[in-house]
Design a protein around this motif. Structure first.
Motif, PDB file in Angstrom:
ATOM      1  N   LYS A 140       8.592  -4.006 -20.067  1.00  0.00           N
ATOM      2  CA  LYS A 140       9.116  -2.664 -19.803  1.00  0.00           C
ATOM      3  C   LYS A 140       8.062  -1.724 -19.233  1.00  0.00           C
ATOM      4  CE  LYS A 140      12.712  -2.987 -23.348  1.00  0.00           C
ATOM      5  NZ  LYS A 140      13.309  -2.374 -24.566  1.00  0.00           N
ATOM      6  N   ASP A 141       6.890  -2.270 -18.927  1.00  0.00           N
ATOM      7  CA  ASP A 141       5.828  -1.458 -18.347  1.00  0.00           C
ATOM      8  C   ASP A 141       5.891  -1.527 -16.825  1.00  0.00           C
ATOM      9  OD1 ASP A 141       4.957  -1.022 -20.947  1.00  0.00           O
ATOM     10  OD2 ASP A 141       3.621  -2.749 -20.922  1.00  0.00           O
ATOM     11  N   GLY A 142       5.051  -0.757 -16.158  1.00  0.00           N
ATOM     12  CA  GLY A 142       4.961  -0.836 -14.710  1.00  0.00           C
ATOM     13  C   GLY A 142       5.797   0.216 -14.008  1.00  0.00           C
ATOM     14  N   GLU A 143       5.887   0.084 -12.703  1.00  0.00           N
ATOM     15  CA  GLU A 143       6.570   1.051 -11.834  1.00  0.00           C
ATOM     16  C   GLU A 143       7.802   0.405 -11.212  1.00  0.00           C
ATOM     17  OE1 GLU A 143       5.635   3.509  -7.679  1.00  0.00           O
ATOM     18  OE2 GLU A 143       4.066   2.360  -8.688  1.00  0.00           O
ATOM     19  N   VAL A 144       8.902   1.108 -11.214  1.00  0.00           N
ATOM     20  CA  VAL A 144      10.126   0.613 -10.598  1.00  0.00           C
ATOM     21  C   VAL A 144      10.133   0.998  -9.117  1.00  0.00           C
ATOM     22  CG1 VAL A 144      12.646   0.720 -10.582  1.00  0.00           C
ATOM     23  CG2 VAL A 144      11.403   0.773 -12.755  1.00  0.00           C
ATOM     24  N   VAL A 145      10.289  -0.012  -8.255  1.00  0.00           N
ATOM     25  CA  VAL A 145      10.343   0.236  -6.812  1.00  0.00           C
ATOM     26  C   VAL A 145      11.506  -0.548  -6.213  1.00  0.00           C
ATOM     27  CG1 VAL A 145       7.868   0.664  -6.597  1.00  0.00           C
ATOM     28  CG2 VAL A 145       8.754  -1.649  -6.295  1.00  0.00           C
ATOM     29  N   SER A 146      11.937  -0.124  -5.054  1.00  0.00           N
ATOM     30  CA  SER A 146      13.005  -0.828  -4.351  1.00  0.00           C
ATOM     31  C   SER A 146      12.403  -1.723  -3.266  1.00  0.00           C
ATOM     32  CB  SER A 146      13.977   0.164  -3.715  1.00  0.00           C
ATOM     33  OG  SER A 146      13.332   0.849  -2.634  1.00  0.00           O
ATOM     34  N   VAL A 147      13.196  -2.668  -2.791  1.00  0.00           N
ATOM     35  CA  VAL A 147      12.752  -3.513  -1.678  1.00  0.00           C
ATOM     36  C   VAL A 147      12.467  -2.651  -0.457  1.00  0.00           C
ATOM     37  CG1 VAL A 147      13.499  -5.274  -0.022  1.00  0.00           C
ATOM     38  CG2 VAL A 147      13.865  -5.630  -2.473  1.00  0.00           C
ATOM     39  N   GLY A 148      13.311  -1.663  -0.219  1.00  0.00           N
ATOM     40  CA  GLY A 148      13.099  -0.783   0.926  1.00  0.00           C
ATOM     41  C   GLY A 148      11.764  -0.065   0.866  1.00  0.00           C
ATOM     42  N   GLU A 149      11.405   0.415  -0.321  1.00  0.00           N
ATOM     43  CA  GLU A 149      10.117   1.108  -0.477  1.00  0.00           C
ATOM     44  C   GLU A 149       8.954   0.166  -0.231  1.00  0.00           C
ATOM     45  OE1 GLU A 149      11.289   4.502  -3.820  1.00  0.00           O
ATOM     46  OE2 GLU A 149      10.865   2.433  -4.448  1.00  0.00           O
ATOM     47  N   LEU A 150       9.066  -1.053  -0.743  1.00  0.00           N
ATOM     48  CA  LEU A 150       7.990  -2.029  -0.514  1.00  0.00           C
ATOM     49  C   LEU A 150       7.880  -2.397   0.959  1.00  0.00           C
ATOM     50  CD1 LEU A 150       8.036  -4.630  -3.430  1.00  0.00           C
ATOM     51  CD2 LEU A 150       6.340  -2.883  -2.935  1.00  0.00           C
ATOM     52  N   MET A 151       9.011  -2.556   1.618  1.00  0.00           N
ATOM     53  CA  MET A 151       8.988  -2.928   3.029  1.00  0.00           C
ATOM     54  C   MET A 151       8.354  -1.841   3.882  1.00  0.00           C
ATOM     55  SD  MET A 151       9.873  -6.003   3.340  1.00  0.00           S
ATOM     56  CE  MET A 151       9.809  -5.996   5.139  1.00  0.00           C
ATOM     57  N   GLU A 152       8.536  -0.573   3.503  1.00  0.00           N
ATOM     58  CA  GLU A 152       7.866   0.505   4.244  1.00  0.00           C
ATOM     59  C   GLU A 152       6.352   0.340   4.178  1.00  0.00           C
ATOM     60  OE1 GLU A 152       9.054   4.377   3.030  1.00  0.00           O
ATOM     61  OE2 GLU A 152      11.178   4.079   3.530  1.00  0.00           O
ATOM     62  N   LYS A 153       5.846  -0.018   2.993  1.00  0.00           N
ATOM     63  CA  LYS A 153       4.402  -0.227   2.835  1.00  0.00           C
ATOM     64  C   LYS A 153       3.943  -1.461   3.595  1.00  0.00           C
ATOM     65  CE  LYS A 153       4.182   1.977  -1.723  1.00  0.00           C
ATOM     66  NZ  LYS A 153       3.797   1.832  -3.147  1.00  0.00           N
ATOM     67  N   ILE A 154       4.761  -2.510   3.567  1.00  0.00           N
ATOM     68  CA  ILE A 154       4.388  -3.749   4.258  1.00  0.00           C
ATOM     69  C   ILE A 154       4.368  -3.534   5.774  1.00  0.00           C
ATOM     70  CG2 ILE A 154       5.170  -6.095   4.770  1.00  0.00           C
ATOM     71  CD1 ILE A 154       6.197  -6.197   1.841  1.00  0.00           C
ATOM     72  N   ARG A 155       5.371  -2.843   6.283  1.00  0.00           N
ATOM     73  CA  ARG A 155       5.409  -2.590   7.733  1.00  0.00           C
ATOM     74  C   ARG A 155       4.206  -1.770   8.175  1.00  0.00           C
ATOM     75  NH1 ARG A 155      10.873  -1.198   6.504  1.00  0.00           N
ATOM     76  NH2 ARG A 155      12.311  -2.916   7.004  1.00  0.00           N
ATOM     77  N   ALA A 156       3.750  -0.888   7.305  1.00  0.00           N
ATOM     78  CA  ALA A 156       2.615  -0.024   7.667  1.00  0.00           C
ATOM     79  C   ALA A 156       1.332  -0.822   7.874  1.00  0.00           C
ATOM     80  CB  ALA A 156       2.405   1.032   6.581  1.00  0.00           C
ATOM     81  N   VAL A 157       1.242  -2.006   7.241  1.00  0.00           N
ATOM     82  CA  VAL A 157       0.011  -2.811   7.383  1.00  0.00           C
ATOM     83  C   VAL A 157       0.295  -4.154   8.041  1.00  0.00           C
ATOM     84  CG1 VAL A 157      -1.073  -1.710   5.388  1.00  0.00           C
ATOM     85  CG2 VAL A 157       0.305  -3.767   5.059  1.00  0.00           C
ATOM     86  N   LYS A 158       1.492  -4.316   8.601  1.00  0.00           N
ATOM     87  CA  LYS A 158       1.891  -5.601   9.173  1.00  0.00           C
ATOM     88  C   LYS A 158       0.899  -6.108  10.205  1.00  0.00           C
ATOM     89  CE  LYS A 158       5.715  -7.873  11.598  1.00  0.00           C
ATOM     90  NZ  LYS A 158       7.076  -7.685  12.191  1.00  0.00           N
ATOM     91  N   HIS A 159       0.340  -5.189  10.976  1.00  0.00           N
ATOM     92  CA  HIS A 159      -0.607  -5.576  12.028  1.00  0.00           C
ATOM     93  C   HIS A 159      -1.838  -6.262  11.448  1.00  0.00           C
ATOM     94  CE1 HIS A 159      -2.716  -5.393  15.858  1.00  0.00           C
ATOM     95  NE2 HIS A 159      -3.748  -4.842  15.238  1.00  0.00           N
ATOM     96  N   PHE A 160      -2.157  -5.961  10.196  1.00  0.00           N
ATOM     97  CA  PHE A 160      -3.374  -6.502   9.579  1.00  0.00           C
ATOM     98  C   PHE A 160      -3.106  -7.741   8.723  1.00  0.00           C
ATOM     99  CE2 PHE A 160      -3.872  -1.899  10.070  1.00  0.00           C
ATOM    100  CZ  PHE A 160      -5.012  -1.848  10.867  1.00  0.00           C
ATOM    101  N   LEU A 161      -1.850  -8.157   8.609  1.00  0.00           N
ATOM    102  CA  LEU A 161      -1.512  -9.301   7.763  1.00  0.00           C
ATOM    103  C   LEU A 161      -1.816 -10.595   8.509  1.00  0.00           C
ATOM    104  CD1 LEU A 161       1.928  -8.185   6.230  1.00  0.00           C
ATOM    105  CD2 LEU A 161      -0.329  -8.092   5.179  1.00  0.00           C
TER     106      LEU A 161
END
Length: 212
Positions: A15-36
């Protein structure tokens, strides 16, 4: 699992941690996609506890042409539809096999290894590209007999690309301290390079790529 050497002791609370959506994670992933250079790996804790979420995330990644990797201990209760769907969206599995001896697996993780080995067999059945990860820890997995058992188990599996021999370390001990828990392996030292080389040779002799 409750691995004695776990370096992510802080992730055990469901029950610990932060609740996030797939959409929110994908925004972060797209922001660094060039470096992956490789792709996206979902680790843990244990990602198989949230298979629906991981499947949805991986499906979104693949639509963006991003490679997906699942880092798991394989401790799942049967190949349920959510687990099967998650694996269908996974390009590569990194599977920890903690121990081939069931009693020592239980001593090391507090659970048996039956589910893990069944999971490994299923990955073979669906021909899912897999790396096996084997932590080398004094008093538990350093005996060459256990490496031989693991090598014999995976040798017939065409989907196994390599074995990673991971030297034990205590870098996560401070997390146990923060959680006010007892770290029982404090006196255990990392394996020598000579030992790692000897274990590596066991896998190489069976035609299995092994690195450390």
């Amino acid at each position: 699992m409750r691995c004695r050497y776990c370096h992510n002791r802080d992730t055990w609370g469901m029950k610990d941690g932060e609740v996030v959506s797939v959409g929110e994670l994908m925004e972060k992933i797209r922001a660094v996609k060039h470096f992956l250079s490789g792709g996206v790996t979902v680790s843990g804790g244990q990602p198989s506890l949230q298979p629906e979420f991981v499947a949805e995330l991986f499906r979104a990644c693949r639509k963006e042409g991003i490679h997906t990797c699942l880092d798991t201990n394989g401790y799942v209760k049967g190949m349920t539809n959510p687990i099967v769907d998650m694996l269908e969206q996974t390009d590569l599995v990194m599977l920890d096999i903690k121990h081939m001896d069931n009693d020592l697996h239980r001593k090391l993780t507090y659970v048996g290894n039956e589910r893990v080995l069944d999971f490994a067999r299923y990955l073979q059945e669906i021909n899912k590209p897999t790396w096996i990860r084997y932590v080398v820890v004094e008093g538990y997995t350093t005996d060459p007999v256990y490496a031989e058992q693991l090598a014999e188990f995976i040798a017939p599996m065409d989907n196994i690309e390599k074995v990673e021999l991971l030297p034990y370390h205590s870098l996560g001990k401070h997390k146990w301290d923060l959680m006010k828990d007892i770290y029982e392996l404090e006196e255990v030292t990392p394996p020598s390079e000579e030992l790692l080389r000897d274990l590596q040779r066991i896998f190489l002799n069976k035609g299995i790529q092994a690195i450390y």
